[in-house]
Design an enzyme around this catalytic site. Structure first.
Site, PDB file in Angstrom:
ATOM      1  N   SER A  14       0.739  -1.229  -0.173  1.00  0.00           N
ATOM      2  CA  SER A  14       0.087   0.299   0.200  1.00  0.00           C
ATOM      3  C   SER A  14       0.925   0.966  -0.075  1.00  0.00           C
ATOM      4  CB  SER A  14      -0.985   0.192   1.398  1.00  0.00           C
ATOM      5  OG  SER A  14      -0.707   0.165   2.389  1.00  0.00           O
ATOM      6  N   GLU A  16       1.182   5.136   1.133  1.00  0.00           N
ATOM      7  CA  GLU A  16       0.249   6.978   1.667  1.00  0.00           C
ATOM      8  C   GLU A  16       0.569   8.217   0.788  1.00  0.00           C
ATOM      9  OE1 GLU A  16       0.177   6.648   5.804  1.00  0.00           O
ATOM     10  OE2 GLU A  16       0.979   8.823   5.569  1.00  0.00           O
ATOM     11  N   TYR A  48      -4.490  12.817   6.669  1.00  0.00           N
ATOM     12  CA  TYR A  48      -5.822  13.809   7.181  1.00  0.00           C
ATOM     13  C   TYR A  48      -4.986  15.223   8.125  1.00  0.00           C
ATOM     14  CZ  TYR A  48     -10.732  15.886   8.417  1.00  0.00           C
ATOM     15  OH  TYR A  48     -11.611  16.510   8.245  1.00  0.00           O
ATOM     16  N   ALA A  50      -4.368  17.438  10.565  1.00  0.00           N
ATOM     17  CA  ALA A  50      -5.314  18.021  11.649  1.00  0.00           C
ATOM     18  C   ALA A  50      -4.683  19.343  11.923  1.00  0.00           C
ATOM     19  CB  ALA A  50      -4.207  16.732  13.003  1.00  0.00           C
ATOM     20  N   GLY A 107      -4.494  13.029  16.011  1.00  0.00           N
ATOM     21  CA  GLY A 107      -3.434  13.510  14.950  1.00  0.00           C
ATOM     22  C   GLY A 107      -2.467  14.680  15.408  1.00  0.00           C
ATOM     23  N   ASP A 108      -1.907  15.394  14.658  1.00  0.00           N
ATOM     24  CA  ASP A 108      -0.486  16.155  15.454  1.00  0.00           C
ATOM     25  C   ASP A 108      -1.218  17.181  15.885  1.00  0.00           C
ATOM     26  OD1 ASP A 108       1.712  14.070  16.512  1.00  0.00           O
ATOM     27  OD2 ASP A 108       2.249  14.008  14.408  1.00  0.00           O
ATOM     28  N   ALA A 126      -7.073   8.454  20.131  1.00  0.00           N
ATOM     29  CA  ALA A 126      -8.103   8.581  18.804  1.00  0.00           C
ATOM     30  C   ALA A 126      -9.299   6.917  19.010  1.00  0.00           C
ATOM     31  CB  ALA A 126      -6.358   7.003  18.085  1.00  0.00           C
ATOM     32  N   HIS A 150       5.404   5.756  20.964  1.00  0.00           N
ATOM     33  CA  HIS A 150       4.752   7.304  21.080  1.00  0.00           C
ATOM     34  C   HIS A 150       4.831   8.261  21.908  1.00  0.00           C
ATOM     35  CE1 HIS A 150       2.287  10.643  20.440  1.00  0.00           C
ATOM     36  NE2 HIS A 150       1.600  10.306  19.718  1.00  0.00           N
ATOM     37  N   GLN A 177       4.359   3.582  12.692  1.00  0.00           N
ATOM     38  CA  GLN A 177       5.002   4.537  12.695  1.00  0.00           C
ATOM     39  C   GLN A 177       6.461   3.942  11.485  1.00  0.00           C
ATOM     40  OE1 GLN A 177       5.293   7.587  11.384  1.00  0.00           O
ATOM     41  NE2 GLN A 177       4.665   8.439  13.281  1.00  0.00           N
ATOM     42  N   GLN A 213      16.470  15.392   5.913  1.00  0.00           N
ATOM     43  CA  GLN A 213      14.484  14.863   5.739  1.00  0.00           C
ATOM     44  C   GLN A 213      14.582  14.162   6.550  1.00  0.00           C
ATOM     45  OE1 GLN A 213      14.331  12.080   4.465  1.00  0.00           O
ATOM     46  NE2 GLN A 213      11.923  11.677   4.333  1.00  0.00           N
ATOM     47  N   PHE A 217      13.085  14.042   9.983  1.00  0.00           N
ATOM     48  CA  PHE A 217      11.262  12.585  10.270  1.00  0.00           C
ATOM     49  C   PHE A 217      11.465  12.185  11.141  1.00  0.00           C
ATOM     50  CE2 PHE A 217       8.036  12.273   6.570  1.00  0.00           C
ATOM     51  CZ  PHE A 217       8.477  13.749   6.337  1.00  0.00           C
ATOM     52  N   HIS A 267       3.233  -0.909   4.437  1.00  0.00           N
ATOM     53  CA  HIS A 267       2.529   0.268   4.099  1.00  0.00           C
ATOM     54  C   HIS A 267       3.938   1.030   3.087  1.00  0.00           C
ATOM     55  CE1 HIS A 267      -0.563   3.068   4.165  1.00  0.00           C
ATOM     56  NE2 HIS A 267       0.653   4.129   4.655  1.00  0.00           N
TER      57      HIS A 267
HETATM   58  C1  FAD Z   1       0.173   4.765   9.188  1.00  0.00           C
HETATM   59  C2  FAD Z   1       0.226   6.246  10.769  1.00  0.00           C
HETATM   60  C3  FAD Z   1      -0.563   7.214   9.626  1.00  0.00           C
HETATM   61  C4  FAD Z   1      -0.874   8.565   9.903  1.00  0.00           C
HETATM   62  N1  FAD Z   1      -1.764   9.829   9.411  1.00  0.00           N
HETATM   63  C5  FAD Z   1      -1.353  10.639   9.580  1.00  0.00           C
HETATM   64  C6  FAD Z   1      -2.719  11.562   9.778  1.00  0.00           C
HETATM   65  O1  FAD Z   1      -2.932  11.609   7.964  1.00  0.00           O
HETATM   66  N2  FAD Z   1      -2.573  12.839   9.871  1.00  0.00           N
HETATM   67  C7  FAD Z   1      -2.019  13.363  10.901  1.00  0.00           C
HETATM   68  O2  FAD Z   1      -2.470  14.695  11.354  1.00  0.00           O
HETATM   69  N3  FAD Z   1      -1.533  12.588  12.056  1.00  0.00           N
HETATM   70  C8  FAD Z   1      -0.990  11.082  11.597  1.00  0.00           C
HETATM   71  N4  FAD Z   1      -0.170  10.479  11.662  1.00  0.00           N
HETATM   72  C9  FAD Z   1       0.289  10.929  13.335  1.00  0.00           C
HETATM   73  C10 FAD Z   1      -0.583  11.110  14.767  1.00  0.00           C
HETATM   74  O3  FAD Z   1      -1.148  11.050  13.921  1.00  0.00           O
HETATM   75  C11 FAD Z   1       0.467  11.299  15.566  1.00  0.00           C
HETATM   76  O4  FAD Z   1       1.472   9.873  15.669  1.00  0.00           O
HETATM   77  C12 FAD Z   1      -0.234  11.136  17.291  1.00  0.00           C
HETATM   78  O5  FAD Z   1       0.571  12.499  17.823  1.00  0.00           O
HETATM   79  C13 FAD Z   1      -0.802  10.433  17.777  1.00  0.00           C
HETATM   80  O6  FAD Z   1      -1.902   9.742  17.001  1.00  0.00           O
HETATM   81  P1  FAD Z   1      -3.046   8.372  17.280  1.00  0.00           P
HETATM   82  O7  FAD Z   1      -3.690   8.294  16.620  1.00  0.00           O
HETATM   83  O8  FAD Z   1      -1.519   6.905  18.114  1.00  0.00           O
HETATM   84  O9  FAD Z   1      -3.327   8.774  18.528  1.00  0.00           O
HETATM   85  P2  FAD Z   1      -3.598   7.992  20.518  1.00  0.00           P
HETATM   86  O10 FAD Z   1      -3.410   6.745  19.962  1.00  0.00           O
HETATM   87  O11 FAD Z   1      -4.613   9.253  21.084  1.00  0.00           O
HETATM   88  O12 FAD Z   1      -1.998   8.355  20.753  1.00  0.00           O
HETATM   89  C14 FAD Z   1      -1.175   9.685  21.643  1.00  0.00           C
HETATM   90  C15 FAD Z   1      -0.768   9.368  22.653  1.00  0.00           C
HETATM   91  O13 FAD Z   1      -2.179   9.413  24.022  1.00  0.00           O
HETATM   92  C16 FAD Z   1      -1.595   8.107  24.287  1.00  0.00           C
HETATM   93  N5  FAD Z   1      -2.608   7.551  24.514  1.00  0.00           N
HETATM   94  C17 FAD Z   1      -3.276   6.894  23.883  1.00  0.00           C
HETATM   95  N6  FAD Z   1      -4.799   6.828  24.583  1.00  0.00           N
HETATM   96  C18 FAD Z   1      -4.949   7.643  26.026  1.00  0.00           C
HETATM   97  C19 FAD Z   1      -6.036   7.813  26.627  1.00  0.00           C
HETATM   98  N7  FAD Z   1      -6.609   6.619  26.339  1.00  0.00           N
HETATM   99  N8  FAD Z   1      -5.350   8.626  27.459  1.00  0.00           N
HETATM  100  C20 FAD Z   1      -4.024   8.521  28.008  1.00  0.00           C
HETATM  101  N9  FAD Z   1      -3.186   8.644  26.697  1.00  0.00           N
HETATM  102  C21 FAD Z   1      -3.718   8.358  25.781  1.00  0.00           C
HETATM  103  C22 FAD Z   1      -0.450   7.071  23.390  1.00  0.00           C
HETATM  104  O14 FAD Z   1      -0.209   6.291  24.116  1.00  0.00           O
HETATM  105  C23 FAD Z   1       0.247   8.276  22.731  1.00  0.00           C
HETATM  106  O15 FAD Z   1       1.065   9.150  22.928  1.00  0.00           O
HETATM  107  C24 FAD Z   1      -0.028   9.170  10.989  1.00  0.00           C
HETATM  108  C25 FAD Z   1       0.697   8.005  12.135  1.00  0.00           C
HETATM  109  C26 FAD Z   1       1.309   6.530  11.770  1.00  0.00           C
HETATM  110  C27 FAD Z   1       1.574   5.468  12.758  1.00  0.00           C
END
Ligand code: FAD
Length: 291
Positions: A14, A16, A48, A50, A107-108, A126, A150, A177, A213, A217, A267
Site C-alpha cells: 500500500s 500513502e 488528513y 489535523a 492527529g499531531d 484515537a 509514541h 510508524q 529529511q 522526520f 505500507h
Molecule cells: C500510519 C500512520 C498514519 C498517520 N496519519 C496521520 C494523518 O493523516 N494526519 C495526522 O495529523 N497525523 C497522522 N499520523 C500521526 C499521528 O497523528 C501522531 O502520531 C499522533 O501524535 C498520535 O496519533 P494516534 O492516533 O496514535 O493517537 P493516540 O492513540 O491518541 O495516542 C497519542 C498519545 O496518547 C497516548 N494515549 C492514547 N490513548 C490514551 C488515553 N486513553 N489516555 C491517555 N493517553 C492515551 C498514547 O500512548 C500516545 O502517547 C499518522 C501516524 C501513523 C503511524
C-alpha cells in the site's frame, strides 16, 4: 473492499500520499498516484491535516483515487479539532461515497499551537474516535502503532496498553510508524502478541530521501536512526541524489527482511515522490501469495 478482508487473502502493498496545499497541486499528486498504479497496490491512503487547511483536498483526492483510478482507498481521519457533529457529517459523506476503510487517528498538534486548547475536539484520543466510528458506521477501521513507542508516552507498556484499547474499541488492523531497524518492529510485534493484540500489524516504511529529511522526520516522530544508517547519512550529508540511492538500497534490504519474516504487507510512506518506491518494487518483485 474492507482491508481486513484484503489482508485475509493476500500480502498487501500500500502507498500513502499527502494532500496538496491548494487546488493547483491536485494534478501533481494524482499523477504520482497514477504512476504507482502499475504496482497494483492493494490500497492507497491519503493523510488528513489535523491543522485543517488541507482537509478538503484529502477528501477530494480520496474520491478521485477511487472514482477515476479505481483504487481501493483508506481515508485518514483525525479527531483533534473536530466536534462529534463535524465527524459525523464527514463519516456519513464518506460512507455514502462508498469509502470502506478509515485509519482513525488523534492527529499531531500543529506547531503554531492553533489547536492546543482542544476547544473543538470532542475526542482526545484515537481510541475514542475508533469507538465512535465502530458504534455508528460500517467502516473497516485501522489505527496507528509505534514500534519504538509514541514520543508522548510515559512507557512502552503504557503505549501498548493504549494500542490494545484501540483494538478493543474496534480497530481491525494496525499500521506502524516508520522505523529503520527491523528488530524494533519484530520486538514490538512480540510484545503486542504477548499482550493479546492479534490483529494484522502492517509495517510502515519510509525510504530515505535525503539526510536532512530523515533526521527531521525521525526527530518529529521519535524514531531512532541506527548507527549503520547514521554513518551513511553523514556520508551523503550534502548529496541528496546519492542519499536517495542509498535509501533505495537500505529500504530494499529492510523490506526483503520484513517479507521473509512473514509480514502481512508493507505500507510505503511515498511522500508524493514515486521514484524510490518504484525502484524498490522493481528490484524486489514481492510474492504476494499468503504463506
Ligand atoms: C500510519 C500512520 C498514519 C498517520 N496519519 C496521520 C494523518 O493523516 N494526519 C495526522 O495529523 N497525523 C497522522 N499520523 C500521526 C499521528 O497523528 C501522531 O502520531 C499522533 O501524535 C498520535 O496519533 P494516534 O492516533 O496514535 O493517537 P493516540 O492513540 O491518541 O495516542 C497519542 C498519545 O496518547 C497516548 N494515549 C492514547 N490513548 C490514551 C488515553 N486513553 N489516555 C491517555 N493517553 C492515551 C498514547 O500512548 C500516545 O502517547 C499518522 C501516524 C501513523 C503511524
Amino acid at each position: 473492499m474492507r482491508i481486513h478482508n484484503i489482508i485475509a487473502g493476500t500480502r498487501t502493498i500500500s502507498f500513502e500520499f499527502f494532500p496538496p496545499k491548494d487546488t493547483s497541486g491536485m494534478i501533481g499528486v494524482l499523477d504520482k498516484i497514477k504512476s504507482l498504479k502499475s504496482y497494483s497496490p492493494d490500497f492507497v491512503s491519503i493523510t488528513y491535516g489535523a491543522g485543517g487547511s488541507t482537509r478538503r483536498f484529502s477528501e477530494e483526492l480520496i474520491m478521485q483515487a477511487k472514482a477515476e483510478h479505481d483504487l481501493e482507498v483508506m481515508a485518514h481521519l483525525t479527531c483533534i479539532g473536530h466536534s462529534a457533529d463535524e465527524l459525523d457529517a464527514i463519516l456519513r459523506r464518506w460512507d455514502k461515497s462508498g469509502i470502506d476503510n478509515i485509519i482513525a487517528l488523534r492527529g499531531d498538534f500543529p506547531k503554531d499551537g492553533f489547536l492546543n486548547s482542544n476547544i473543538n475536539s470532542t475526542f482526545q484520543h484515537a481510541s475514542d474516535l475508533i469507538k465512535f466510528i465502530d458504534e455508528n458506521y460500517p467502516f473497516c477501521i485501522g489505527a496507528a502503532c509505534y514500534p519504538e513507542c509514541h514520543p508522548e508516552s510515559i512507557s512502552i507498556e503504557d503505549d501498548l496498553s493504549f494500542t490494545k484499547l484501540k483494538v478493543e474499541n474496534g480497530a481491525e488492523f494496525l499500521i506502524t510508524q516508520l522505523f529503520y531497524d527491523n528488530d524494533d518492529f519484530y520486538r514490538f510485534v512480540e510484545r503486542a502478541r504477548s499482550q493479546g493484540i492479534t490483529v494484522p500489524i502492517i509495517p510502515g516504511v519510509l525510504p530515505v530521501l535525503s539526510a536532512k529529511q530523515t533526521r527531521r522526520f525521525t526527530s518529529l516522530c521519535g524514531a531512532r536512526i541506527p548507527s549503520n544508517l547514521a554513518a551513511k547519512l553523514n556520508k551523503y550529508e550534502n548529496d541528496d541524489k546519492s542519499a536517495r540511492a542509498m535509501g533505495v538500497d537500505y529500504a530494499i534490504k529492510q523490506v526483503e527482511s520484513l517479507w521473509d519474516y512473514g509480514v502481512c504487507g508493507v505500507h510505503f510512506y511515498v511522500l508524493n515522490r514515486s521514484y524510490s518506491v518504484s525502484k524498490i518494487l522493481d528490484s524486489l518483485k514481492l510474492d504476494r501469495q499468503l504463506i
